[in-house]
Design a protein around this motif. Structure first.
Motif, PDB file in Angstrom:
ATOM      1  N   PHE A 259       0.789  -1.133  -0.069  1.00  0.00           N
ATOM      2  CA  PHE A 259      -0.121   0.098   0.029  1.00  0.00           C
ATOM      3  C   PHE A 259       0.802   1.410  -0.059  1.00  0.00           C
ATOM      4  O   PHE A 259       1.938   1.189   0.473  1.00  0.00           O
ATOM      5  N   ALA A 260       0.241   2.425  -0.503  1.00  0.00           N
ATOM      6  CA  ALA A 260       0.773   3.675  -0.435  1.00  0.00           C
ATOM      7  C   ALA A 260      -0.177   4.478   0.316  1.00  0.00           C
ATOM      8  O   ALA A 260      -1.411   4.537  -0.004  1.00  0.00           O
ATOM      9  N   VAL A 261       0.121   5.115   1.255  1.00  0.00           N
ATOM     10  CA  VAL A 261      -0.750   6.162   2.018  1.00  0.00           C
ATOM     11  C   VAL A 261      -0.256   7.477   1.675  1.00  0.00           C
ATOM     12  O   VAL A 261       0.972   7.777   2.025  1.00  0.00           O
ATOM     13  N   ILE A 262      -0.719   8.483   1.226  1.00  0.00           N
ATOM     14  CA  ILE A 262      -0.125   9.810   0.946  1.00  0.00           C
ATOM     15  C   ILE A 262      -1.025  10.730   1.513  1.00  0.00           C
ATOM     16  O   ILE A 262      -2.411  10.891   1.279  1.00  0.00           O
ATOM     17  N   GLY A 263      -0.192  11.584   2.410  1.00  0.00           N
ATOM     18  CA  GLY A 263      -1.163  12.728   3.248  1.00  0.00           C
ATOM     19  C   GLY A 263      -1.206  12.029   4.397  1.00  0.00           C
ATOM     20  O   GLY A 263      -2.214  11.166   4.941  1.00  0.00           O
ATOM     21  N   LEU A 264      -0.563  12.441   5.517  1.00  0.00           N
ATOM     22  CA  LEU A 264      -0.430  11.751   6.887  1.00  0.00           C
ATOM     23  C   LEU A 264      -1.085  12.647   7.743  1.00  0.00           C
ATOM     24  O   LEU A 264      -0.435  13.053   8.923  1.00  0.00           O
TER      25      LEU A 264
ATOM     26  N   PHE B 279      -6.487  11.270   9.349  1.00  0.00           N
ATOM     27  CA  PHE B 279      -7.189   9.915   8.580  1.00  0.00           C
ATOM     28  C   PHE B 279      -6.179   9.075   7.940  1.00  0.00           C
ATOM     29  O   PHE B 279      -6.001   7.749   8.181  1.00  0.00           O
ATOM     30  N   GLY B 280      -5.153   9.801   7.240  1.00  0.00           N
ATOM     31  CA  GLY B 280      -4.276   8.981   6.406  1.00  0.00           C
ATOM     32  C   GLY B 280      -3.323   8.306   7.765  1.00  0.00           C
ATOM     33  O   GLY B 280      -2.994   7.035   7.501  1.00  0.00           O
ATOM     34  N   THR B 281      -2.902   8.851   8.552  1.00  0.00           N
ATOM     35  CA  THR B 281      -1.971   8.188   9.967  1.00  0.00           C
ATOM     36  C   THR B 281      -2.621   7.015  10.251  1.00  0.00           C
ATOM     37  O   THR B 281      -2.179   5.996  10.300  1.00  0.00           O
ATOM     38  N   SER B 282      -3.792   7.037  10.468  1.00  0.00           N
ATOM     39  CA  SER B 282      -4.735   6.160  11.313  1.00  0.00           C
ATOM     40  C   SER B 282      -4.704   4.812  10.153  1.00  0.00           C
ATOM     41  O   SER B 282      -4.690   3.678  10.529  1.00  0.00           O
ATOM     42  N   VAL B 283      -5.103   5.026   8.739  1.00  0.00           N
ATOM     43  CA  VAL B 283      -5.238   4.233   7.865  1.00  0.00           C
ATOM     44  C   VAL B 283      -3.643   3.666   7.709  1.00  0.00           C
ATOM     45  O   VAL B 283      -3.514   2.249   7.837  1.00  0.00           O
TER      46      VAL B 283
END
Ligand code: ADP
Length: 216
Positions: free
Chosen positions: A5-10, A13-17
């Motif tokens: 996965f990539a999570v963009i924008g921490l 919401f992003g941090t928790s995902v």
């Protein structure tokens, strides 16, 4: 199967995902342009990178195109959110999830090919509302933004058990301030030895979030 996965924008919401996916055993590349956000998550994800995700070259250099899923999690910067979602789809990532602020924003994201659009605040509101119904709320009075007094039908799991053995405060973070029984009986400030009966109505004070943990 282990996914990448990539999570963009921490942000929140992003941090928790990103943290949850990592905790579930998946590989997560977490990316934010802000170095503090990257530093904060460094130990909780596979790889944390500080970069502006609008730069296509950067995304390519990170090998983002080979990932299974990308989550575009920034909310405030609409332009970045839309542009990055578009780029990720053009790179061929099979599943791109984008966070939307409004229905119109969601429509744009849909048009440019986002596979799933999430509205975290709206979704949370719907979940809470459903949960309030599911947990047999009879009535409530808001005490503050976070705390309320609720009248709930005693969950089946609590019946025939004493308040002491259930450890309601410790386990469920609720305080029972009264028990309504039958047509006109009311037990004020029940103690550890009071036993909950079937069809009792519990008058509880708690944080609204605590209701999500209450059994049926
Ligand atoms: P939340 O509401 O979930 O807290 P925010 O919208 O406040 O989310 O957080 C967005 C995050 O996305 C911030 O940490 C910000 O630095 C990051 N961000 C915004 N634009 C970009 C970009 N172009 N590239 C990388 N990260 C970005």
């Amino acid at each position: 199967m282990r996914k990448q996965f990539a999570v963009i924008g921490l942000g929140r919401f992003g941090t928790s995902v990103a943290k949850t996916l990592t905790a579930l055993g998946h590989e997560v590349l977490a990316l934010d342009k802000n170095e503090h956000a990257v530093h904060d998550i460094m130990n909780d994800v596979t790889q944390a990178v500080q970069a502006d995700a609008r730069e296509e070259e950067t995304l390519r250099a990170l090998g983002v195109r080979n990932l299974d899923v990308a989550v575009v999690a920034m909310g405030d910067d609409l332009e970045a959110n839309i542009l990055i979602t578009l780029m990720l789809k053009e790179m061929g990532i099979p599943y791109v999830v984008a966070k939307a602020q409004t229905a119109q924003h969601g429509k744009v994201l849909e048009k440019i090919g986002a596979d799933k659009i999430v509205y975290p605040e709206k979704d949370m509101g719907i979940r809470l509302a459903n949960n309030l119904i599911r947990t047999n709320i009879m009535d409530f009075i808001d005490l503050s933004l976070d705390y309320s007094i609720f009248e709930v039908i005693a969950p089946a799991k609590f019946v025939n058990q004493s308040i002491g053995t259930l450890r309601l405060g410790a386990i469920y973070k609720i305080n029972v301030v009264a028990i309504k029984r039958g047509m006109d009986q009311i037990l004020i400030a029940p103690g550890a030895n009071d036993v909950i009966e079937e069809k009792d109505i519990l008058v509880i004070v708690c944080n609204k979030k605590a209701l999500l943990r209450l059994p049926d």
